[in-house]
Design a protein around this motif. Structure first.
Motif, short mmCIF file in Angstrom:
data_model
loop_
_atom_site.label_atom_id
_atom_site.label_comp_id
_atom_site.label_asym_id
_atom_site.label_seq_id
_atom_site.Cartn_x
_atom_site.Cartn_y
_atom_site.Cartn_z
N ARG A 207 0.67 -1.15 0.11
CA ARG A 207 -0.15 0.09 0.00
C ARG A 207 0.80 1.30 0.13
O ARG A 207 0.53 2.25 -0.50
N SER A 232 1.55 -6.90 -2.17
CA SER A 232 0.53 -7.11 -1.16
C SER A 232 -0.80 -7.15 -1.56
O SER A 232 -1.34 -6.50 -2.42
N ARG A 233 -1.93 -7.67 -0.69
CA ARG A 233 -3.04 -7.78 -1.16
C ARG A 233 -3.94 -6.41 -1.00
O ARG A 233 -4.58 -6.13 -1.92
N GLN A 246 -0.36 -11.20 -6.63
CA GLN A 246 -0.41 -11.12 -5.04
C GLN A 246 0.64 -12.09 -4.39
O GLN A 246 0.36 -13.29 -4.82
N VAL A 247 1.16 -11.84 -3.36
CA VAL A 247 1.91 -12.65 -2.58
C VAL A 247 1.26 -12.78 -1.26
O VAL A 247 0.99 -11.86 -0.83
N GLN A 249 -0.91 -15.57 1.66
CA GLN A 249 -1.98 -16.59 2.04
C GLN A 249 -2.93 -16.98 0.92
O GLN A 249 -3.27 -18.01 0.46
N THR A 250 -3.62 -15.75 0.42
CA THR A 250 -4.53 -16.03 -0.71
C THR A 250 -4.08 -15.44 -2.09
O THR A 250 -4.67 -15.38 -3.25
N SER A 265 3.62 -3.75 5.24
CA SER A 265 3.77 -3.72 6.77
C SER A 265 4.13 -5.11 7.40
O SER A 265 4.78 -5.12 8.44
N GLN A 269 -0.76 -12.47 6.97
CA GLN A 269 -1.30 -13.16 5.75
C GLN A 269 -0.12 -12.94 4.69
O GLN A 269 -0.23 -13.69 3.66
N HIS A 270 0.40 -11.67 4.80
CA HIS A 270 1.31 -11.49 3.68
C HIS A 270 2.70 -12.37 3.90
O HIS A 270 3.25 -13.04 2.90
N ASN A 284 10.62 0.34 4.88
CA ASN A 284 9.34 0.83 5.47
C ASN A 284 9.62 2.09 6.15
O ASN A 284 10.63 2.21 7.04
N ASP A 302 11.54 6.53 3.64
CA ASP A 302 10.61 6.83 2.57
C ASP A 302 11.23 6.00 1.36
O ASP A 302 12.05 6.34 0.90
N LEU A 303 10.16 5.27 0.86
CA LEU A 303 10.59 4.44 -0.28
C LEU A 303 11.04 5.29 -1.50
O LEU A 303 11.79 4.85 -2.07
C1 FAD Z 1 -7.91 -14.17 5.24
C2 FAD Z 1 -7.11 -13.19 4.72
C3 FAD Z 1 -6.29 -13.38 3.63
C4 FAD Z 1 -5.18 -12.32 3.35
N1 FAD Z 1 -4.37 -12.78 2.55
C5 FAD Z 1 -3.25 -11.95 2.06
C6 FAD Z 1 -2.50 -12.00 1.01
O1 FAD Z 1 -2.60 -13.04 0.36
N2 FAD Z 1 -1.40 -11.38 0.79
C7 FAD Z 1 -1.50 -10.03 1.60
O2 FAD Z 1 -0.43 -9.44 1.04
N3 FAD Z 1 -2.27 -9.86 2.38
C8 FAD Z 1 -3.27 -10.69 2.50
N4 FAD Z 1 -4.32 -10.11 3.58
C9 FAD Z 1 -4.21 -8.75 4.11
C10 FAD Z 1 -3.15 -8.52 5.35
O3 FAD Z 1 -3.84 -8.84 6.32
C11 FAD Z 1 -2.86 -7.18 5.11
O4 FAD Z 1 -3.98 -6.37 5.03
C12 FAD Z 1 -2.01 -6.67 3.97
O5 FAD Z 1 -1.02 -7.42 3.84
C13 FAD Z 1 -1.64 -5.49 3.97
O6 FAD Z 1 -0.71 -4.98 3.06
P1 FAD Z 1 0.18 -3.87 3.00
O7 FAD Z 1 1.25 -4.25 3.96
O8 FAD Z 1 0.67 -3.32 1.54
O9 FAD Z 1 -0.75 -2.51 3.53
P2 FAD Z 1 -0.45 -1.70 4.82
O10 FAD Z 1 -0.79 -2.72 6.27
O11 FAD Z 1 -1.42 -0.66 4.99
O12 FAD Z 1 1.11 -1.26 5.04
C14 FAD Z 1 1.63 -0.47 4.36
C15 FAD Z 1 2.94 -0.10 4.89
O13 FAD Z 1 3.44 0.85 3.98
C16 FAD Z 1 4.30 1.78 4.84
N5 FAD Z 1 4.31 2.92 4.03
C17 FAD Z 1 3.67 3.73 3.48
N6 FAD Z 1 4.16 4.70 2.93
C18 FAD Z 1 5.42 4.72 2.79
C19 FAD Z 1 6.49 5.18 2.16
N7 FAD Z 1 6.46 6.33 1.41
N8 FAD Z 1 7.69 4.63 2.37
C20 FAD Z 1 8.05 3.71 2.82
N9 FAD Z 1 6.88 2.84 3.60
C21 FAD Z 1 5.80 3.30 3.61
C22 FAD Z 1 3.62 1.87 5.96
O14 FAD Z 1 4.13 2.27 7.00
C23 FAD Z 1 2.93 0.37 6.08
O15 FAD Z 1 3.69 -0.24 7.26
C24 FAD Z 1 -5.25 -11.25 4.03
C25 FAD Z 1 -5.96 -11.07 4.96
C26 FAD Z 1 -7.16 -11.98 5.41
C27 FAD Z 1 -8.01 -11.70 6.49
#
Ligand code: FAD
Ligand code: AMP
Lengths: 318, 259
Positions: A207, A232-233, A246-247, A249-250, A265, A269-270, A284, A302-303
């Motif tokens: 994200r 990520s999801r 997507q990498v 669990q799902t 983050s 699940q990731h 991050n 900051d990425l």
């Molecule tokens: C049953 C189930 C199955 C799931 N299966 C999967 C799956 O297969 N894969 C998966 O990935 N998720 C899965 N999820 C979702 C998972 O729980 C998380 O919601 C998801 O992985 C979050 O993605 P994220 O880390 O990109 O987003 P976030 O959790 O929102 O994290 C974003 C990160 O980016 C950082 N960031 C923001 N801006 C910057 C910047 N400019 N520079 C550096 N860092 C920054 C933030 O600090 C934060 O840590 C599943 C959830 C459930 C309930």
């Protein structure tokens, strides 16, 4: 020595790496025999590579029905071949089709099935990763022969040159196995990047990458390193990147030499899809992001500053 | 159209998961059991088809007594009824054993379509739909990201390793769905109240005519020899970006021979 069946997983004219891993793994149990199931002409471009990795025999089961209808026919042919040749074990790849054929074969033969196997010993003991790699389990098939699906990137394929004997298998798919017809098959542009599950380097964005345009930065780093791109999801759900990357669990489970997580983050699940990576690197801006708990090297920052600088740095070193 | 949806109670994948004391089976006693996430997408798809064509949506689960809680929750999304196969002899079943029980239970139900999740988060083996198709001699259309009732059959679009494909089957089918197919609804308060009164039929192995020796740990075709948690990855080096974070990153990658 007993034959060990390796069901070939290929993409067009290219043998997938997991097949070479299976040929390597099979040698612990006997002489590998590769089995090619598909439309006429499928096997010819694959035979040489299969031989280079130790296939003593290549069974070619070719018939249009095997491509025009989904997996039931392949399972039928394979069951017949198992009954005829009594192999010491059957190895398939842990992709969608491999698991589906294996499931059907298990029912047909009343044989136990072990999935997501990363190692196989001479006595048939299999190493499995369960709960997304958080547990390591050793198991065995107790009814029938070891029937396993092998997770990609489990070992390094070792060449063992052989000139395989080619054996044509007669194929007659029953009506029972022609229930699901393929109406249309659309190949999407593969591009020049390695496949996600096979890549030895994966660069993933989350994200934090913020938009689909910004994913160009993730792609740039991946291309410089010769890696695949993952997401990520949160990133796929937001439409930043196609779902098939997507990498987790799902999504896909990856086990590369190097995994770079950008703006992810590290939700459980990731982690489920990448925690067996050999080396993990994270960028991050939140120093409390859980991804740092498993990162071998983490940059808190900051990425959008860190990654462009790294890209420049890598270019300069060339 | 009458639809049976297969739902499985699993340990919450967001929490720590463990193997039971015998080291052989998933610990299902922990407090955080939920309906397998993908199964909610199957329920949603069933409800959508029911809206189009009418008929009944029945949930079917094979699992211990406490699976009932999760089934009630799933009923609150809108299905009409549920069947719960529960029997001590089923404990410790492998995929093949579970498939036999599910197939026997499906044999007692009237359906045009069976829907399931594409994979369960505890087993994650992705084989159940094909095992059932083999046992029931019906079509299996798996990993659907789009499902359409098409005359006397079903049309499914599914993602493949190389792109995607459209597949079709006539007659009865089992369709497993991926989480890209829809967005499952949240149960409404009315749905939650109604779920309490919906019929849940408890069924035993004997009633299904499945010999106890064919399922459970005794009938399993695989066995676990040992199980241990993966060694915890120690957190490694961490640097704060003070203007040279990218450089430091490249130095690390170079030291590890990735560049
Ligand atoms: C049953 C189930 C199955 C799931 N299966 C999967 C799956 O297969 N894969 C998966 O990935 N998720 C899965 N999820 C979702 C998972 O729980 C998380 O919601 C998801 O992985 C979050 O993605 P994220 O880390 O990109 O987003 P976030 O959790 O929102 O994290 C974003 C990160 O980016 C950082 N960031 C923001 N801006 C910057 C910047 N400019 N520079 C550096 N860092 C920054 C933030 O600090 C934060 O840590 C599943 C959830 C459930 C309930
Ligand atoms: N014990 C069970 N009871 C009901 N449905 C199940 C059971 N096990 C598996 N399923 C169904 O089969 C799907 C695929 O499961 P699996 O093959 O275990 O990954 C799940 O999403 C469920 O819909």
């Amino acid at each position: 020595m007993a034959e060990v069946f390796v069901v070939v997983d290929a993409q067009g004219d290219t043998v997938r790496k997991v097949t070479l891993e299976m040929l390597t793994m099979a040698r612990a149990l006997g002489e590998p025999s590769a089995i090619v199931l598909g439309a006429p002409g499928t096997a010819a471009p694959l035979v040489e590579t299969l031989g280079q990795y130790g296939a003593q025999k290549v069974y070619t089961a070719e018939h249009a029905d095997l491509a025009d209808y989904l997996v039931a026919g392949k399972a039928e042919v394979l069951a017949g071949l198992v009954a005829e040749k009594s192999p010491a074990a059957v190895l398939l790849s842990s992709g969608q089709e491999g698991k589906e054929i294996a499931g059907r074969l298990a029912v047909k033969l009343g044989n136990g099935l072990l999935t997501d196997v990363s190692g196989l010993e001479a006595d048939g003991t299999a190493t499995q990763n369960v709960f997304a790699g958080s547990w390591i389990v050793k198991s065995q098939v107790t009814k029938g022969i070891p029937l396993v699906t092998v997770r990609p990137n489990s070992l390094t394929p070792e060449a063992a040159a052989a000139t395989p004997e080619q054996v044509a298998v007669e194929v007659a798919v029953s009506d029972k196995a022609k229930k699901v017809a393929v109406v249309e098959r659309v190949a999407e542009q593969k591009g020049s990047r390695p496949e996600l599950t096979e890549a030895s380097i994966v660069v993933s964005g989350g994200r934090g990458v913020g938009s689909s345009e910004n994913f160009a930065l993730v792609e740039e780093l991946a291309d410089l390193l010769g890696g695949a791109v993952g997401a990520s999801r949160a990133a796929t759900d937001a439409g930043f990147y196609p779902h098939k990357f997507q990498v987790g669990q799902t999504g896909s489970t990856v086990s590369p030499q190097l995994y770079i997580a950008l703006g992810i983050s590290g939700a459980i699940q990731h982690r489920a899809g990448m925690q067996t990576a050999k080396t993990i690197v994270a960028v991050n801006k939140d120093d409390e992001a859980p991804i740092f708990e498993l990162a071998d090297f983490g940059v808190v920052g900051d990425l959008f500053k860190v990654v462009p600088q790294a890209v420049e740095g890598i270019k300069q070193r060339r | 159209m009458n639809i049976v949806v297969l739902v499985k109670q699993v340990p919450d994948s967001g929490a720590e998961r463990s193997l039971a004391g015998d080291g052989n089976t998933v610990d299902r006693t922990g407090g955080t059991n939920v309906i397998n996430e993908m199964d909610e997408y199957a329920i949603e798809e069933a409800l959508r088809l029911k809206d189009e064509t009418g008929g009944q949506v029945t949930l079917l689960t094979v699992g211990p007594d406490h699976a009932l809680e999760s089934v009630r929750k799933a009923l609150s999304m809108g299905p009409d009824a549920a069947v719960h196969v529960s029997d001590e002899a089923i404990a410790g079943s492998d995929a093949l054993g579970t498939a036999k029980v599910l197939a026997a239970a499906l044999g007692t139900l009237e359906y045009d379509l069976i829907l399931s999740g594409a994979e369960s988060t505890d087993g994650g083996v992705q084989v159940m739909p094909h095992m059932l198709a083999e046992l029931l001699d019906i079509a299996a259309l798996t990993g659907a990201r789009k499902l359409t009732a098409d005359g006397d059959g079903f049309l499914v679009e599914r993602q493949t390793e190389d792109g995607y494909e459209v597949v079709r089957a006539s007659g009865k089918a089992i369709v497993s769905v991926w989480d890209t197919i829809n967005t499952p609804r949240y149960p409404s308060l009315k749905g939650i109240m109604a779920a309490k009164r919906k019929p849940v039929t408890a069924v035993t192995l004997a009633e299904l005519g499945v010999p106890a020796g064919e399922v459970g740990a005794a009938g399993a075709a695989t066995t676990v020899l040992s199980a241990e948690p993966r060694p915890v990855r120690g957190a490694g080096q961490r640097v704060e970006d003070t203007g040279d974070g990218g450089e430091k990153l490249v130095e690390y990658l170079a030291a590890e021979k990735f560049v």
